[in-house]
Design a protein around this motif. Structure first.
Motif, short mmCIF file in Angstrom:
data_model
loop_
_atom_site.label_atom_id
_atom_site.label_comp_id
_atom_site.label_asym_id
_atom_site.label_seq_id
_atom_site.Cartn_x
_atom_site.Cartn_y
_atom_site.Cartn_z
N GLU A 56 -3.31 6.57 -3.82
CA GLU A 56 -2.80 5.44 -3.53
C GLU A 56 -3.34 4.44 -4.28
O GLU A 56 -3.46 4.21 -5.05
CB GLU A 56 -4.38 4.97 -2.55
CG GLU A 56 -3.78 6.29 -1.47
CD GLU A 56 -4.90 6.03 -0.05
OE1 GLU A 56 -5.69 4.98 0.38
OE2 GLU A 56 -4.78 6.43 0.93
N GLY A 66 -1.45 12.25 -3.20
CA GLY A 66 -2.66 11.54 -2.21
C GLY A 66 -3.03 10.91 -2.98
O GLY A 66 -3.70 9.86 -2.82
N ARG A 73 0.71 -1.52 0.03
CA ARG A 73 -0.04 -0.65 -0.11
C ARG A 73 0.55 1.05 -0.28
O ARG A 73 1.93 1.54 1.27
CB ARG A 73 -0.80 -0.02 1.71
CG ARG A 73 -1.85 -1.45 1.35
CD ARG A 73 -2.65 -0.86 2.87
NE ARG A 73 -3.71 -2.19 2.40
CZ ARG A 73 -3.41 -3.18 2.45
NH1 ARG A 73 -2.15 -3.93 3.82
NH2 ARG A 73 -4.76 -4.43 2.87
N THR A 80 1.53 5.35 -1.22
CA THR A 80 1.17 6.58 -1.46
C THR A 80 1.58 7.85 -1.72
O THR A 80 2.73 8.47 -1.79
CB THR A 80 0.45 7.49 0.24
OG1 THR A 80 -0.39 6.63 0.13
CG2 THR A 80 -0.97 8.65 -0.49
#
Length: 694
Positions: free
Chosen positions: A589, A587, A581, A583
């Motif tokens: 993702e 912003g 995960r 970013t």
């Protein structure tokens, strides 16, 4: 009632910024003091113990040459709470403190870039498919062992067999008059410690990467480890500030910032650091070439003639560092233009300007480091090449950082070209041409047809078909383990020695579960259509059912009979299943499943034996040669699946039936490519052999 004092945010540990040599040289002594700040252990982590020992590493200070076991340092002692021990060449406990601090600093840098926890390699002799084994017996390595005084010789290496870092110490060469030490300890060189830690992390991520599959395999390991060690120099902002002031802001000069392991290099008889980022390679000048066609051709020729892993890896280091310096210069050119009228007469750059330059260098190095580390998830599962790594860097950065105003990706491409690293088969070296292609799903009609059957309706977008299929696969995976579920399992696995839950062990348990779930899902899908074989680059259909599809059956692939109700079919392995995960700066993702599906094929140096094996003629080969071929040739695919909708974003293949690639690997392993066989005398300890005397 006792008072509950707030826990400090960080644990501060003093280290040498470079190595002890810099502290006894007047021009660099002020720049060699540094304090590493590590996050204090969280409530879900085991407390730090003497050694030091934590959830990641275990420092074991046995000195076989001296016949001694040194007392372990206790970093929780009240006298050591503020910075730990002062730097000292003669105190073993400081050696323990320094290796621990640098190793953990390197681990944290990888975790920030990868978006997941670092795990060490598992035991190759134990199959995760054996459901009779307990999680502990599946033998993921819970802690990396670190031996600061493991051997008395000019060597330091990562041991894949022991899952350990072994550091040596030795007396300097008689000609090394400027080394002011009776003994040189490799564990006191921050560059060497970071380099060896990177080997361990890379092996944990890509366990097949230590196999001698091609000329770039060992060179990539060495070059990448040097890149990490070099770029970590620039996170030491106070140190960088002092050294940039001395060089008037330049990073293209030989020095502590651009060199590796100066004390070690001088101690073995050299007059400089062990390696420099932009040092002369062959007939090339220390500065990068001008990028002309003639210069690039010469660089390609020089790279092609370089086979020793450190020397060949030096081209990769030079390319990445060249890109970093270009980015740094681009980020600071406006500062230098504005500051020129206000330079301090006779004193070079003003202190304020030097501070800003150091800050920009740290930012650029951190961004380049993240680009290089994230790219590891964008490589095919076998036989890495330098050009493929460039494609991985460009693709990984494009996926996460959609806007590139300072043209970082262009800087990488130009630097790789200047140092002779090209990408055969691409239309051009423009960044958009180097992106790994998304799969053309319309080329797999059987898969699409089966998906439409499952959906009971035609699908307008072919991508929706695989999305539906892989969503079903994702539904079988785990993305975490609750404490309640963990407590119902193996107590020894879910709880540490001190009664605390070890969340790293739980993460390992999740990985094991996901590997098995993906394997079972693929095994149930892929045996009814050759489309899955073409998509994954493997051989998967039951051999007895194979029809003539224009491809030769490869019976030399390791087979599995299964039970009596099943027909013989080739085996494959889900080598890794990682959840990431990340970013981006805007912003954006990314939530990815990164899975490597791997298969192995028998390889023989004798081409007649190879042909017989591929026909499945065991009588010609013989039982022993069939079971133990000259080498195992590997192929497969790296899959990127979006966790949010099951979309197959990318698949990076190295086909198992690629006979041209098999021929190249055979030539390399047999010595035809380099003039000597590729396999090291001790194949389980490749780095011990490569690092000795280097």
């Amino acid at each position: 009632m006792g008072t509950n004092y707030p826990k400090p945010a960080v644990r501060r540990l003093k280290v040498y910024a470079f190595d002890p040599q810099a502290s006894v040289t007047l021009s660099t002594a002020m720049a060699n003091d540094y304090v590493i700040e590590l996050p204090w252990e969280q409530r879900w982590e085991a407390p730090l113990e003497k050694g030091p020992v934590n959830d990641y590493v275990e420092v074991i200070d046995v000195d076989p040459a001296a016949g001694l076991v040194y007392a372990p340092v206790d970093l929780n002692d009240p006298w050591l709470r503020d910075g730990g021990l002062d730097p000292s060449e003669g105190r073993p406990q400081f050696h323990q403190q320094m290796v621990f601090a640098v190793v953990m600093r390197t681990i944290r840098a990888f975790e920030r870039a990868l978006g997941r926890v670092v795990l060490w390699a598992r035991d190759e002799q134990i199959s995760w498919r054996d459901t009779a084994l307990t999680p502990v017996e599946r033998n993921f390595t819970p802690r990396l062992r670190i031996y600061p005084h493991a051997l008395r010789e000019a060597n330091a290496y990562y041991s894949p067999a022991k899952r350990a870092l072994l550091f040596g110490y030795f007396k300097p060469d008689q000609d090394a008059a400027d080394v002011q030490a009776s003994w040189v300890f490799t564990c006191l060189s921050q560059d060497i410690v970071a380099h060896e830690t990177t080997h361990a992390i890379l092996h944990g991520m890509r366990q097949r990467s230590i196999e001698p599959s091609g000329i770039d395999a060992a060179a990539f390991h060495e070059g990448f480890a040097d890149i990490v060690a070099l770029l970590q120099h620039f996170s030491m902002t106070p140190v960088v500030r002092q050294l940039l002031a001395a060089s008037n802001g330049s990073l293209r000069e030989a020095g502590l910032l651009t060199g590796l392991a100066e004390q070690f290099g001088r101690a073995i008889g050299r007059s400089k650091s062990l390696r420099y980022a932009l040092e002369a390679l062959g007939d090339r000048a220390a500065a990068p070439a001008d990028g002309s066609a003639a210069s690039i051709t010469a660089a390609i020729r020089t790279l092609g003639a370089t086979t020793e892993p450190h020397a060949r890896g030096g081209f990769l280091v030079a390319a990445v560092f060249d890109a970093f310096v270009t980015i740094y210069e681009r980020r600071t050119e406006d500062l230098l233009r504005l500051a020129r009228p206000g330079l301090v007469p006779g004193n070079g750059l003003s202190p304020d300007l030097v501070g800003r330059l150091a800050s920009e260098a740290a930012t650029a190095a951190d961004q380049v480091m993240r680009m290089c580390v994230r790219a590891l998830d964008y490589l095919p599962p076998a036989g890495v090449k330098f050009g493929e790594y460039l494609r991985a860097i460009i693709t990984a950065d494009t996926d996460l950082v959609r806007d590139d105003p300072l043209r970082y990706r262009v800087a990488f491409v130009e630097a790789f070209k200047r140092w002779g690293i090209t990408v055969p088969g691409c239309i051009s070296m423009a960044p958009d041409s180097l992106l790994w292609d998304a799969p053309r799903l319309e080329d797999y009609p059987d898969i699409l047809r089966h998906a439409e059957t499952d959906a009971k309706a035609p699908l307008a977008d072919p991508a929706d078909a695989l999305s539906m299929l892989f969503t079903d696969m994702l539904s079988r995976l785990k993305f975490g383990v609750t404490f309640e579920a963990a407590d119902k399992g193996d107590a020894a696995y879910s709880m540490g020695d001190n009664g605390h839950r070890n969340l790293r062990d739980l993460a390992m348990q999740v990985v094991v579960h996901n590997q098995r779930a993906i394997h079972d899902w693929l095994e149930g899908r892929v045996t009814d259509s050759a489309d899955w074989e073409r998509l994954l680059g493997l051989r998967l259909m039951p051999l007895a059912d194979r029809q003539d599809d224009g491809c030769r059956p490869l019976l030399s692939i390791e087979g599995s009979l299964g039970d009596r109700r099943r027909k013989p079919q080739p085996r494959f392995e889900v080598h890794s299943a990682r959840i990431s995960r990340r970013t981006g700066p805007d912003g954006f993702e990314m939530h990815l499943l990164i899975a490597e599906v791997v298969q192995r094929r028998r390889g023989y140096f004798d081409k007649e034996e190879q042909a017989a094996a591929d026909r499945g003629d065991k009588k010609v080969i013989g039982d022993i040669r069939w079971t133990t071929p000259d080498f195992w040739f590997r192929g497969g695919a790296t899959l990127h699946v979006d966790l949010r909708d099951g979309r197959l974003l990318r698949i990076l293949r190295k086909r198992i039936d690629d006979d041209d690639r098999l021929e190249r690997e055979r030539a390399f392993r047999s010595g035809e490519t380099t003039g000597e066989p590729a396999a090291a005398p001790h194949p389980n300890e490749p780095f011990a052999f490569i690092h000795r005397g280097i």
